[in-house]
Design an enzyme around this catalytic site. Structure first.
Site, mmCIF file in Angstrom:
data_model
loop_
_atom_site.group_PDB
_atom_site.id
_atom_site.type_symbol
_atom_site.label_atom_id
_atom_site.label_comp_id
_atom_site.label_asym_id
_atom_site.label_seq_id
_atom_site.Cartn_x
_atom_site.Cartn_y
_atom_site.Cartn_z
ATOM 1 N N TRP A 45 42.580 38.818 36.441
ATOM 2 C CA TRP A 45 42.401 39.754 37.574
ATOM 3 C C TRP A 45 40.853 39.865 37.796
ATOM 4 O O TRP A 45 40.350 40.857 38.263
ATOM 5 C CB TRP A 45 42.935 40.910 37.245
ATOM 6 C CG TRP A 45 44.462 41.031 36.689
ATOM 7 C CD1 TRP A 45 45.502 40.957 37.581
ATOM 8 C CD2 TRP A 45 44.880 41.008 35.517
ATOM 9 N NE1 TRP A 45 46.647 40.712 36.842
ATOM 10 C CE2 TRP A 45 46.190 40.822 35.566
ATOM 11 C CE3 TRP A 45 44.183 41.313 34.313
ATOM 12 C CZ2 TRP A 45 47.328 40.758 34.370
ATOM 13 C CZ3 TRP A 45 45.052 41.232 32.871
ATOM 14 C CH2 TRP A 45 46.519 41.055 33.089
ATOM 15 N N HIS A 46 40.137 38.716 37.904
ATOM 16 C CA HIS A 46 38.878 38.527 37.822
ATOM 17 C C HIS A 46 38.470 37.825 39.097
ATOM 18 O O HIS A 46 37.415 37.106 39.277
ATOM 19 C CB HIS A 46 37.854 38.079 36.944
ATOM 20 C CG HIS A 46 38.040 39.249 35.680
ATOM 21 N ND1 HIS A 46 37.669 38.580 34.470
ATOM 22 C CD2 HIS A 46 38.773 40.225 35.551
ATOM 23 C CE1 HIS A 46 37.900 39.777 33.614
ATOM 24 N NE2 HIS A 46 38.482 40.636 34.224
ATOM 25 N N TYR A 47 39.570 37.904 40.151
ATOM 26 C CA TYR A 47 39.190 36.868 41.332
ATOM 27 C C TYR A 47 37.961 37.346 42.191
ATOM 28 O O TYR A 47 37.847 38.676 42.040
ATOM 29 C CB TYR A 47 40.616 36.835 42.017
ATOM 30 C CG TYR A 47 41.093 38.184 42.747
ATOM 31 C CD1 TYR A 47 40.813 38.751 43.646
ATOM 32 C CD2 TYR A 47 42.130 38.678 41.879
ATOM 33 C CE1 TYR A 47 41.606 39.976 44.094
ATOM 34 C CE2 TYR A 47 42.657 39.830 42.106
ATOM 35 C CZ TYR A 47 42.578 40.454 43.215
ATOM 36 O OH TYR A 47 43.097 41.625 43.515
#
Length: 581
Positions: free
Chosen positions: A511-513
């Protein structure tokens, strides 16, 4: 030996044990209501402000709070309030939140074109309302590379930390992971720190000792009440531009409330007033395109009137790939969040979480549960409500021993692999199309393999021996982990013998896009959109690489940092104007 093999088969077939686990407390959370916060249905048809901030997320909240100290600010959030919402505030509801795909959910699920299931926030406070809570600063080299002032960023981090950051207490499994990392050569021991330092450390958490989540929305307590309006369920359709001059000038936005009524907000006629996009790596480039700023050929496909041909909008999309190995334990383990991180010299970060959540009626399997889509016993294309319910019931009936253990994961630095984002349609509520091209750069693949080798050393360390079966080889653990349907990708026969193939086949998001509006491509170093006036982008879409081991602290810091910088620039400019007069 036979019993252990049976356990392994059970785990491969059924278990989706907790990843980002939950504390067992269920605190009574006090509701908060800011006087300046209201539903968008109560908004005027037309309004005027000095600053309009689109996106009340991890960057937007601290940015709006800071700007409100001296200016009139409108903050538009497409979701609802986190306050009084147990899905957000109660740590034990973490899985329920990510599994909720209803229109009013604080989470909006999307699947990238790579076949990896992901989530984006839809709530005041943004990603800080739906994540696992790990808090850590960016390293000094990252800060310098971004052109930020070290002293000012430190002050901005502290401003954030005074409200949202806490020191977690380690249970036995996390303590063993910490010791195992040190024994494996991930040194020095940095103890507890928010700082990004090579070696092993305990990071911060935005969950307090009672399991209550503190989010970027809490930073709005810093706001000047008379200087800020926050509108919830305000879905921005596009930015309005004045195109009669030499350069297009942003002058307002169109947004709709939950009843579908249209509203317009404009900038006051005062030099220096701006619209600022803080809608995130998915929302900001999408909204620019919907407003006519983006690749001309792409916008033409959707009949969007071109305001400014900017082919770099939506480019440089990246997501840090995560690969995890499940390690069953002969001993009971605590349920734990990500608390310990090993920052290696090989370009990989090692973290872990443990345990499963139990209740009288069901088991909560954290991120690795049938409901969330990250790691499930039900293949993604078959995840009907009925199938999910059957999988959850099957897991509920398993013996507790099948759920003892934890996941040790690696996330790579960077990454260097990049992709792109484009529109699917003209509906701002729908997810755009995004491709991350995981492991397309060979260095990313090398870092993943190196990280898996570190995990193997941790598993084999003396410090971790109470939480591993001695007759479970690394190949066995890889085979177990490969058996979990974590994405839409096919598996290969050599997953357990080729770490490169294992990395490709079992890739997940952490979830670190980021990317899509990067500095130097879409915005300048002051985050002004190139080729336009009165428009900035301040959020994770501007990042060329993910900061630290988790970006949320830095995104919150950036909102504060740039809010102060914008204030300072305007005061200096206005002082100069007065001197001329």
């Amino acid at each position: 030996m036979a019993a252990n093999q049976l356990l392994a088969r059970q785990l491969v077939t059924f278990v989706a044990a907790t990843f980002f686990a939950l504390l067992c407390s269920s605190p009574q959370v006090r509701g908060v209501h800011y006087a300046f916060m209201k539903d968008a249905t109560q908004a005027a048809n037309v309004s005027y402000y000095d600053y309009i901030v689109v996106g009340g997320g991890t960057a937007g909240c601290p940015l709006a709070a800071t700007l409100s100290e001296r200016f009139r600010v409108l903050l538009l959030e497409r979701g609802g309030s986190p306050y009084g919402d147990e899905r957000v505030e109660d740590m034990t509801r973490f899985t329920d939140t990510l599994a909720d795909t209803s229109p009013g959910s604080p989470v909006q699920r999307f699947v990238s074109e790579d076949g990896v299931i992901n989530s984006r926030p839809r709530v005041l406070g943004g990603g800080s309302c739906i994540n696992a809570g790990f808090y850590t600063r960016a390293g000094d080299d990252y800060v310098r590379g971004a052109g930020w002032d070290l002293e000012a960023t430190g002050a901005a981090y502290r401003w954030v930390e005074d409200v949202v950051a806490f020191h977690p207490e380690l249970g036995p499994w996390q303590a063993a992971l910490q010791a195992g990392l040190l024994e494996s050569g991930i040194t020095p021991d940095n103890g507890f720190t928010f700082d990004h330092l090579d070696g092993t450390k305990v990071g911060g958490s935005i969950f307090d000792a009672d399991g209550r989540r503190h989010t970027a929305a809490d930073l709005l307590r810093y706001a000047r009440a008379d200087g800020l309006d926050v509108l919830l369920w305000a879905r921005v359709a596009k930015i309005l531009f004045n195109v009669r001059g030499r350069r297009p000038v942003a002058r307002g936005v169109v947004f709709h409330d939950s009843k579908g009524w249209m509203h317009k907000a404009y900038l006051n006629a005062r030099r220096g007033n701006e619209i600022i996009l803080s809608a995130g790596a998915m929302g900001s480039p999408q909204l620019l395109m919907l407003s006519g700023v983006g690749p001309a050929d792409h916008l033409r496909l959707f009949g969007i009137t071109l305001v400014h041909d900017q082919p770099e909008v939506g480019q440089g999309m990246s997501d840090n790939p995560m690969n995890a190995i499940y390690v069953p334990s002969p001993s009971p383990v605590e349920t734990s969040l990500i608390q310990v991180v090993g920052i290696t010299q090989v370009g990989s970060y090692i973290e872990g979480s443990s345990g499963a959540r139990h209740s009288a009626s069901a088991r909560n399997f954290g991120m690795f549960s049938p409901q969330t889509g990250q790691l499930a016993t039900v293949p993604p294309k078959q995840r009907t409500p009925e199938a999910i319910a059957r999988a959850a019931e099957t897991m509920r009936q398993l013996d507790d021993s099948a759920f003892r253990g934890g996941f040790i994961l690696e996330k790579i630095l960077g990454p260097l692999s990049t992709g792109h984002l484009g529109l699917r349609n003209r509906n701002p509520d729908d997810n755009p199309s995004v491709t991350f091209n995981y492991f397309s750069h060979p260095e990313d693949l090398r870092r993943c393999v190196a990280g898996l080798s570190v995990i193997e050393r941790v598993i084999q360390s003396k410090a971790f021996e109470n939480f591993t079966y001695t007759d479970f080889s690394m190949e066995t653990l890889l085979n177990m982990s490969t058996g979990f349907p974590v994405n839409l990708l096919p598996r290969h026969d050599n997953d357990t013998t080729s770490l490169e193939q294992f990395c490709r086949d079992t890739v997940m998001t952490i979830w670190h896009y980021h990317g899509g509006c990067q500095v130097g491509r879409v915005v300048d170093t002051e985050y002004r959109v190139l080729g336009l006036d009165a428009l900035r982008v301040i959020d994770g879409s501007t990042f060329n690489a993910s900061p630290g081991t988790n970006p949320q602290a830095t995104v919150m810091m950036l909102g504060r940092y740039m809010g102060l910088k914008i204030q300072s620039e305007r005061l200096k400019a206005e002082g100069s104007e007065r001197t001329k007069l």
